[in-house]
Design a protein around this motif. Structure first.
Motif, PDB file in Angstrom:
ATOM      1  N   UNK A  81       0.851  -1.295  -0.071  1.00 57.58           N
ATOM      2  CA  UNK A  81       0.017  -0.129  -0.079  1.00 57.58           C
ATOM      3  C   UNK A  81       0.824   1.302  -0.079  1.00 57.58           C
ATOM      4  N   UNK A  82       1.770   1.112  -0.828  1.00 53.89           N
ATOM      5  CA  UNK A  82       3.031   2.117  -0.760  1.00 53.89           C
ATOM      6  C   UNK A  82       2.485   3.397  -1.824  1.00 53.89           C
ATOM      7  N   UNK A  83       1.417   3.422  -2.332  1.00 54.41           N
ATOM      8  CA  UNK A  83       0.796   4.611  -3.209  1.00 54.41           C
ATOM      9  C   UNK A  83       1.968   4.576  -4.496  1.00 54.41           C
ATOM     10  N   UNK A  84       2.248   5.938  -4.539  1.00 56.41           N
ATOM     11  CA  UNK A  84       3.328   6.044  -5.854  1.00 56.41           C
ATOM     12  C   UNK A  84       4.303   5.198  -6.077  1.00 56.41           C
ATOM     13  N   UNK A  85       4.700   4.857  -4.914  1.00 58.47           N
ATOM     14  CA  UNK A  85       6.203   3.986  -4.964  1.00 58.47           C
ATOM     15  C   UNK A  85       5.984   2.377  -5.158  1.00 58.47           C
ATOM     16  N   UNK A  86       4.520   2.081  -5.224  1.00 59.58           N
ATOM     17  CA  UNK A  86       3.936   0.676  -5.262  1.00 59.58           C
ATOM     18  C   UNK A  86       4.650  -0.292  -6.412  1.00 59.58           C
ATOM     19  N   UNK A  87       4.944   0.440  -7.653  1.00 62.05           N
ATOM     20  CA  UNK A  87       5.880  -0.314  -8.542  1.00 62.05           C
ATOM     21  C   UNK A  87       7.033  -0.636  -8.157  1.00 62.05           C
ATOM     22  N   UNK A  88       7.725   0.051  -7.173  1.00 64.17           N
ATOM     23  CA  UNK A  88       9.152  -0.533  -6.604  1.00 64.17           C
ATOM     24  C   UNK A  88       9.052  -1.751  -6.171  1.00 64.17           C
ATOM     25  N   UNK A  89       8.089  -1.912  -5.243  1.00 62.50           N
ATOM     26  CA  UNK A  89       7.797  -3.518  -4.750  1.00 62.50           C
ATOM     27  C   UNK A  89       7.310  -4.523  -5.745  1.00 62.50           C
TER      28      UNK A  89
ATOM     29  N   UNK B 261      -1.227  -5.814  -4.086  1.00 60.52           N
ATOM     30  CA  UNK B 261      -1.079  -4.316  -4.364  1.00 60.52           C
ATOM     31  C   UNK B 261      -2.351  -3.653  -4.352  1.00 60.52           C
ATOM     32  N   UNK B 262      -2.459  -2.621  -3.489  1.00 60.31           N
ATOM     33  CA  UNK B 262      -3.480  -1.595  -3.570  1.00 60.31           C
ATOM     34  C   UNK B 262      -3.257  -0.257  -3.813  1.00 60.31           C
TER      35      UNK B 262
END
Length: 546
Positions: free
Chosen positions: A225-233, A365-366
């Motif tokens: 649930x990392x928002x704009x950083x979600x693609x990193x994970x 991912x959300x």
């Protein structure tokens, strides 16, 4: 719960059974997931690499709304869901989420005239299941907003939406999650994801940014649930990026410079994009831009000079008699929206604000949604998780929206105790109930302990103002690790007061020494770090900042 206690909980879990749910990300999406999972009876841990709400969730436009422009794009489902969630928040988080009336001036020659806007607002009312739209003639509109420029003005529509203090909304959700047993830790970053059977994600290796300690945490389900950083994970899983990071920037002006008692939304004279000015915490918030954010997400965003001038030009056009200029701007901020990329050649404002929820190689991912719909997206993500977490099985039977209250109301005894405390006064007592719920009693106990000095009001005049004791309470109970945690998110004084509330720093030095045990050298580092942050990311940008 103190930080060391929460860390002990993580360490103990590493030697015992895994958590049911590990939530990565301490913005509104992660806070919503943690709350709903813990409320359902799951064992939950939430970790945030920086500070709670330090990403988009403290840098938004502060609106809790259905999205009138999403309706214009044909996104009826998103608008309906948003209006339903808005109404739930108005009911269950009253005060923290407050009604806000909008004015839409109509001028001769506008692309969206009275009839077209009225049709859109009719649909908005139908989806909201209540009527709020009202047409105002020229004189009635000017009585409500006398500083509007009169050129070509024909009147305007009025309708109802809502606003919030976004960072405090996150903190309230996290506090509710902790009340149901969740562990929540900020400044604890994921170094790598762990994998179990068949390569499925089974936990994470964490690193404490405060001590440098590494902790391995196992979980039946890991939610990104990392928002704009979600693609990193996601890319750690070998998955292709799905997000288009878009930056939205804002200005904050003193209420005396731009006096608006209601939100005023209008088209920018250059490109027709919607811009608004609205009252917020005793000041006036102006937004927003919408453009591709091409800088590294590891760098804290700040407004560009082009964005700053763009917003200022919109104000000067709409409120010509106020002679607005950069010298009146109190602060600025920029947030990076986690918008789902369509893959088409669309302008930023045309991309959907639908959320993205998917399970990929065991990682759920959300992301990509709106502040308003955080609970709906959390429940959808947890329904996916229920296949591996028995405690969440009850959520699979919930096909539609939740009927449970978003937040638990303070008990009648607590309300009576605060509202009858003459030291506080009705406005402050109600503010504490709105922001803290049952935990408002801790602030009352602090006044009992420290005396009336804790009730000194801070910030610009407003119907509900913060007091000094709220800063002390934050230091004691709200996981403050840095000065910007305290002044930009636990309170918003760094935005609301000139130069990032520089006038408070001498007294804050004493407070942080008392409550956080900061030495003189630690204070010097924190003060310098904070002032650098204000200059780079929250002030008026220099002419050469692109």
């Amino acid at each position: 719960m103190k930080r060391e206690q929460a860390l002990d909980g993580l360490r103990a879990a590493g030697m015992a059974q895994p958590f049911d749910v590990l939530v990565i990300g301490g913005g509104i999406a992660g806070a919503g997931v943690a709350l709903e999972a813990a409320r359902a009876g799951a064992r939950v841990a939430l970790v945030e690499a920086r500070d709670f709400a330090s990403g988009t969730s403290s840098r938004s436009s502060k609106l809790v709304h259905g999205g009138l422009r999403y309706l214009a794009q044909g996104q009826f489902g998103l608008t309906r869901q948003s209006l339903r969630e808005r109404n739930a928040l108005l009911r269950d988080a009253a005060g923290l989420v407050a009604p806000l009336r909008f004015l839409l001036p109509v001028r001769e020659g506008d692309k969206n005239g009275r009839a077209l806007l009225g049709l859109g607002l009719l649909a908005y009312d139908v989806l909201a299941r209540s009527r709020s739209r009202v047409w105002l003639g020229l004189e009635a509109l000017l009585q409500r907003s006398p500083w509007l420029g009169r050129s070509g003005l024909r009147g305007g529509w009025s309708y109802l939406d809502a606003q919030t203090d976004d960072a405090r909304l996150v903190l309230r959700a996290l506090a509710e999650a902790r009340s149901h047993g969740a562990l929540t830790l900020n400044h604890l970053a994921v170094e790598s994801l762990s994998r179990g059977e068949q390569g499925q994600v089974s936990g994470a290796l964490l690193r404490d940014a405060i001590s440098g300690e590494r902790l391995a945490v196992a979980a039946r389900c890991v939610i990104n649930a990392t928002g704009a950083w979600a693609d990193g994970l996601r890319q750690q899983q070998g998955l292709s990026p799905r997000l288009r990071p878009l930056r939205g920037s804002h200005l904050l002006l003193p209420a005396w410079a731009l006096p608006v008692s209601e939100a005023v939304a209008f088209a920018h004279p250059d490109d027709g994009r919607p811009v608004f000015a609205l009252p917020w915490l005793g000041a006036t918030l102006v937004g927003t831009t919408d453009l591709d954010h091409r800088e590294s997400l590891d760098r804290e965003p700040g407004i560009s000079r082009a964005e700053f001038d763009y917003l200022l030009r919109a104000l000067q056009h709409q409120f010509p008699s106020l002679d607005l200029g950069e010298q009146q701007v109190l602060s600025t901020w920029s947030g990076v929206r986690p918008v789902l990329a369509s893959g088409q050649d669309l302008a930023p404002s045309e991309e959907t604000r639908e959320h993205f929820i998917a399970e990929e190689a065991g990682l759920i991912t959300v992301t990509g949604g709106k502040l308003t719909t955080f609970r709906a997206s959390a429940l959808q993500a947890l329904r996916l998780a229920s296949r591996r977490v028995p405690a969440l099985a009850m959520l699979t039977a919930l096909d539609g929206p939740s009927t449970a209250p978003v937040f638990a109301a303070a008990t009648l005894a607590t309300r009576r105790r605060l509202l009858q405390d003459r030291r506080l006064g009705a406005a402050l007592a109600q503010r504490w109930l709105d922001l803290y719920g049952e935990q408002a009693l801790a602030l009352q106990a602090l006044v009992d302990e420290r005396g009336a000095a804790e009730l000194q009001p801070l910030g610009p005049p407003a119907p509900s103002r913060p007091v000094w004791g709220e800063l002390r309470h934050a230091c004691r109970s709200e996981a403050v690790e840095h000065l910007d945690d305290l002044l930009l998110r636990r309170s918003r004084l760094g935005l609301l007061m000139p130069e990032g509330a520089a006038e408070l720093l001498p007294r804050l030095r004493l407070l942080c020494a008392e409550e956080l045990h900061w030495s003189d050298s630690r204070w010097a580092l924190e003060a310098q770090r904070y002032q650098d942050c204000i200059r780079r990311c929250y002030g008026v940008p220099p002419e050469d900042r692109t």
